[in-house]
Each structure stands twice: as C-alpha cells, then as structure tokens.
Design an enzyme around this catalytic site. Structure first.
Site, short mmCIF file in Angstrom:
data_model
loop_
_atom_site.label_atom_id
_atom_site.label_comp_id
_atom_site.label_asym_id
_atom_site.label_seq_id
_atom_site.Cartn_x
_atom_site.Cartn_y
_atom_site.Cartn_z
N ARG A 163 -3.21 9.70 -4.47
CA ARG A 163 -3.58 8.33 -4.09
C ARG A 163 -4.22 7.58 -5.25
NH1 ARG A 163 -2.03 5.23 0.33
NH2 ARG A 163 -1.48 6.62 2.03
N MET A 171 43.73 35.82 -6.00
CA MET A 171 43.88 36.94 -6.93
C MET A 171 42.85 38.02 -6.59
SD MET A 171 46.39 36.10 -8.98
CE MET A 171 46.24 37.00 -10.51
N HIS A 186 40.29 33.71 -12.32
CA HIS A 186 40.86 32.39 -12.63
C HIS A 186 41.64 32.44 -13.94
CE1 HIS A 186 37.15 31.57 -10.21
NE2 HIS A 186 38.03 30.90 -9.50
N GLN A 189 42.90 22.70 -11.54
CA GLN A 189 41.77 21.94 -10.99
C GLN A 189 40.64 22.89 -10.60
OE1 GLN A 189 40.57 18.96 -9.59
NE2 GLN A 189 39.08 20.00 -8.31
N THR A 190 39.41 22.53 -10.96
CA THR A 190 38.28 23.36 -10.53
C THR A 190 37.01 22.52 -10.46
OG1 THR A 190 36.97 25.33 -11.02
CG2 THR A 190 37.80 24.11 -12.90
N ARG A 191 36.12 22.92 -9.54
CA ARG A 191 34.76 22.33 -9.46
C ARG A 191 33.73 23.45 -9.49
NH1 ARG A 191 34.99 23.34 -3.70
NH2 ARG A 191 32.74 23.52 -3.48
N HIS A 194 35.99 32.60 -13.54
CA HIS A 194 35.76 34.01 -13.85
C HIS A 194 37.08 34.66 -14.23
CE1 HIS A 194 31.65 33.53 -12.50
NE2 HIS A 194 32.10 32.94 -11.41
N ALA A 224 40.50 22.18 -2.51
CA ALA A 224 39.58 21.05 -2.28
C ALA A 224 39.05 21.01 -0.85
CB ALA A 224 40.23 19.72 -2.64
N ARG A 239 44.62 28.49 -2.55
CA ARG A 239 44.18 28.63 -1.17
C ARG A 239 43.05 27.66 -0.88
NH1 ARG A 239 40.48 30.99 2.04
NH2 ARG A 239 41.19 32.11 3.91
N ASP A 240 43.14 26.94 0.24
CA ASP A 240 42.11 25.98 0.68
C ASP A 240 41.73 25.04 -0.45
OD1 ASP A 240 40.42 24.80 2.53
OD2 ASP A 240 38.72 26.06 2.00
#
Length: 573
Positions: free
Chosen positions: A437, A333, A206, A197-199, A203, A295, A292-293
C-alpha cells in the site's frame, strides 16, 4: 509480385505497395488508428507478407460466410480459417468505421503504423455458427472460449495497403517471408521440400519422422515451427527455437533448414491442418506432413478428444487435388528398443516390445530432474529443456495469505520469510499488505475497485518474481474472491500458487487489536473496513486453512513448509 509454386501468385503486399510507402505513411498519420492485439498482429503480418495468400485483407462478410460454411472465399478460392478484424461497437462509433472509410492499423507494442485498411463492410458474426462449423462446437474448445470471451462483437472486412513490416528483435535471421524462403530454396537448389509444422520441442521421434518423409519423396526438410500464439501452457518459443537449433546438426548434411512462422494458432484440428497446408504452399513447400491429431487442443474436461486422431488427414485428403501441395500422412512413431530404431505404428508387428515417454511423463521428469534417456531425446536437447525447466526445488512459487486485519497473516508471513531465508537455495520476497500500500498503491483507496487493483498489482509482482525463481510471500487482506482467483491464474503461468486462508475469527482479531483500528472503524472513523462495514468473501478453494486463535505462528509456518515440501519445492533446500 513473385510467382508462387504450383502456378499460383503470392500476394506479397509489402512488395506490392513499396513504391507508395512514403505516400501511405503520410496519409496514415492523418487517419483514425486502431491498435491491433497480439493475435491481430500475427494475422496482419502473414497477410502483408503473402503467408495468407490469396488474402489481401481481413475477411468481409461474403468471404467470412463462405469460409465458415464451405472452406471457400466468395471467389471460390480454398481457405479454411476466418481471418477477421474484430472491433467493439464503441471503437467503431468513435473512429467512424464504415464502408469506404480508411483506417490506420497500428502496432500496440511500439505505435508504428503498419498498414491502411479500406473498409468493405462492418458486420456482426454468428459466433455460435462459427464455433460449430469451424471448431466443432464444444464450448470447452480453447478457440471457442476465446471467441466467446475475447473476440469483440463486430468484424470489419476490407483490403489492406502495406506501410511497413512488423519489427522483431529475436531470431531475425530465421524469420523468412514466403518470398525470401522460396528464394532460399532456389539458392540451395531444392525443388522438393517437405514442411514440418510444430508448436512443441522436437525429439528423436520427430527427427526420424521427418527424415523418413524426406527420403521417401527424395526431398529436403523445412522445419517450420509456430512462434506466434499457440496453446496456453505451451513451452515458450525461445526455448523451442533453441531446441530446433540444437537438433539441426542431427540431420544428414544439408537435408534440413529452419524457418519461423509468426502464426496465431487456433488449435482448430482439421480446419487448421488445411490452413497450415495452404500457408506452407505459400512458403514454397511441395509436401506437408499431417500427423495424428494435427493442431488438436487435446481433451475436454470429460476426457474426450475434441477431434478424431485422423480427422485432419481426412479433411486435407478431400482437397488434395486443388491444394497445390502434396500431403504426407504420418502415423505416430514408436521406439523399438531391441533394434534401437523408430518405426511408424502401423509397421510394428504385434507383440513387438516398444518404449514411449508421453508429454506428461516428460514434463514430470523435467520437474523432478529424473533421467531422460537418449533413445527418447538427444542430450543437447535435454540440456536446453532443463535450462528452461529447472527441477521443482529450483522453481519459483507464491504463498498468498488472506484474512482479516490482525488475523495474524503478517506475523505468519514474516516468520515464513525468516524460515525460507534460513534454509537458503533461492531468493525470498515478502509483500506485506501495508508495505505494498505504501510503495506500490499509495494513491489507491479502499473501494472495491481500488482493492481489486491493489491485489492485481501484488499478483503481477508475484508472477514476475515467481517466473524468476523466487519464493514469494504475499499477505494482503484480499477480501474478494475474483481477484484472488485472478492472482492464482496469473502466477500459475510461471510456478505454483498456494492460497492460505488465515481464518482467525473476526471477534478474536478485534479483541486482540492493540492498535485500536477496529475501534475506529466501529466509531465510523474508517470507512470500507473489512469485517466492519465491508464484506470478506471466505475462500472456497484455499490450499490451507489456519486459525491463529487455535494454533501458534510457529505451528502454522510448519504446516506451510510441509505443504511446500510435499510438492517437492523444498526438497533440496
């Protein structure tokens, strides 16, 4: 309906209801219709295609209460995130939304009818309880802010019958439904699949993480990024998908595939990790990486993390036996320059030399054009990111001047326009109050509502031009603080915004008024005139305050240019 992995049933409503499509479409044209929001559309798409299996619709009150309290639907099935159709009382009353009613669900983007909802119940949720139980209760949490500010006051539960799938025009070949993705794995002969999963862009770290996870489990890799709604400020999905496509050849031959997930994230940490695991199981994965952490939305204004670093792993571990998918817990990592490799943090001996580039540091290097080393990311990925994130000197920005009529803001704007055009390097757009205007807001008057609408239009045009890399100079009177703040918020999605208060005193503006406009206002010939019979709210957060009664136009323009240069926006002009 196709059998899901691990003995479950994939509730693909599009496949289930296909034989009745024409009948349902004809009925839908006669029913009252609801235009779904972007988040509701994301939820509907995954309900329809089985990504949210076992859900067959939006949660009714019993299911909602079970999910909020216990991570379970009323029938005992594991489910951790409330998936609710929120509506206002006005909509409910106008459309006759009540138990037993049938309502068409329509795409706001193209008015296509997508599904019919048969209403189970209409209920008012306890938002405070939902905020605490699901997201942890911190009022600064983005999901809680959304819940309190954007979610309507009633939820409508009920099952759905599918008419059509949502229409997408980008990356169509990568948008697999759960059934399509499992069939794709079958064709490849894959029996063990690790989902990632990634958002964010991926790099080298990953890549190393996912390859290590796959090799340890003799599996292949599904890169499964979210391309629905993510955290505000995230890199757009177009850029991210190009990054994933560039990364794919870096995997060992045939190890990884890329599929896109149209999910609206809630950034719900532990609850979201459990939700993500169920979704990946539905898509045919046998393993799911929880890092880690997972989401998590980061830190609040006090610098405190919303969740503990491994809270998500602990919650998913709690339900390991019934999840039907094996969780792969991975630590951060870290790069070891002496051996040119990445290793999990817990495997690195104390005292070992390491290197790291944080997300903040990466964004800084992209903005300034500074070097991004190959040990951190691959050149082809950096190239994609630089295309979408040019250095500061090539980014768009808006200078928004506000002040009384005849304060000098128009003269300053024109002089700044000439100065920036003389320097060159980017296009410059000038949005003077009178011009706007005449061209954009000719039908508007000068009531507060019309003034706000006028500033909103200027902000929209400025934001689009800023996004395109232009320098924008806007100079409306903009007497009220709220629309000025809204303008800043809109423009800053795409670039820098500088509010310049031209604080020339009213007396001076009136004394030097050669056109006699103030005299007409004093005589009652002009109504709603700022400073005479309409208020001006002095900006409290101006980036620069100037006064034409004390400085020349040339000096003020020089001050603005120095402000832009200090921010790096004019370095290479």
């Amino acid at each position: 309906m196709a059998n899901a992995p691990h003995g479950g049933i994939l509730k693909d409503l599009i496949a289930r209801d296909a034989p009745r499509r024409d009948e349902l479409l004809a009925e839908s044209e006669k029913l009252p219709a609801i235009l779904l929001t972007e988040r509701q559309l994301c939820d509907l798409e995954l309900i329809l295609n089985g990504g949210f299996s076992p859900l067959e619709g939006f949660l009714n009150e019993k299911d909602y209460n079970g999910v909020v309290a216990e991570n379970r639907l009323a029938d005992g099935n594991l489910w951790s995130m409330p998936i609710c159709l929120d509506l206002s009382k006005e909509t409910i009353d106008n459309l006759g939304v009540k138990p037993g009613a049938r309502i068409t669900l329509r795409d706001f983007r193209d008015d296509r009818n997508l599904a019919i909802l048969t209403v189970d119940d209409v209920y008012k949720p306890d938002k405070e309880r939902e905020a605490k139980e699901v997201f942890g209760g911190d009022p600064e949490h983005p999901a809680i802010v959304y819940l309190n500010q954007s979610v309507r006051e009633y939820y409508v539960g009920g099952k759905i019958e599918a008419i059509d799938r949502l229409m997408h025009y980008d990356y169509v070949g990568l948008r697999y439904s759960p059934a399509e993705l499992r069939l794709h794995f079958d064709k490849l002969g894959w029996s063990r699949v690790v989902a990632f999963q990634t958002r964010n862009p991926m790099h080298r770290a990953h890549r190393e993480l996912t390859v290590r996870a796959a090799r340890q489990r003799q599996a292949n890799v599904l890169i499964h990024p979210v391309v629905g709604l993510t955290k505000p400020g995230d890199i757009d999905h177009f850029t991210r998908v190009r990054v994933y496509q560039a990364l794919l050849p870096r995997y060992p031959n045939g190890m990884a595939v890329l599929g896109l997930l149209p999910l609206a994230m809630r950034m719900g940490g532990p609850r979201e990790a459990l939700w993500h695991a169920i979704i990946r199981k539905n898509h045919g994965a046998t393993h799911f990486i929880v890092g880690r952490d997972h989401a998590g939305p980061g830190k609040n204004s006090k610098g405190e993390e919303f969740y503990g670093p491994y809270d998500a792993q602990h919650l998913v571990e709690k339900y390991r036996q019934e999840l039907g998918i094996e969780v792969v817990e991975f630590l951060e990592m870290i790069y070891l320059p002496d051996s040119d490799e990445y290793r999990p943090r817990n495997e690195i001996p104390e005292g070992t030399r390491t290197l790291n580039i944080s997300g903040t540091e990466l964004r800084k290097r992209l903005k300034t054009g500074a070097d991004i080393p190959e040990w951190f990311s691959y050149p082809e990925i950096v190239r994609v990111l630089r295309e979408s994130h040019p250095p500061r000197s090539k980014q768009g920005f808006t200078v928004f001047l506000t002040g009384y009529q005849n304060s000098g803001k128009d003269a300053i704007a024109r002089a700044l326009n000439v100065t920036l055009n003389q320097q060159g390097g980017r296009s410059v757009s000038l949005l003077l109050g009178e011009t706007v205007r005449h061209e954009l807001s000719s039908e508007l008057g000068f009531s507060r509502a019309d003034r706000d609408k006028n500033v909103g239009r200027i902000a929209f045009v400025a934001s689009e031009l800023t996004k395109a890399g232009s320098a924008v100079i806007a100079a409306p009177i903009a007497p009220f603080d709220a629309p000025r703040q809204a303008a800043r918020k809109l423009v800053e999605k795409y670039g820098s915004f500088y509010l310049v208060h031209v604080a020339t005193p009213l007396e001076y503006c009136e004394k030097t008024d050669k056109r006699g406009i103030y005299a007409k206002a004093r005589a009652g010939e002009i109504q709603n005139f700022t400073g005479v019979n309409d208020p001006y709210e002095v900006p409290e957060n101006a980036d620069l305050t100037v006064d034409l009664s004390k400085s020349s136009v040339r000096t003020i323009v020089h001050q603005i240019v120095l402000l832009l240069e200090a921010a790096g926006l004019l370095d290479q002009l």
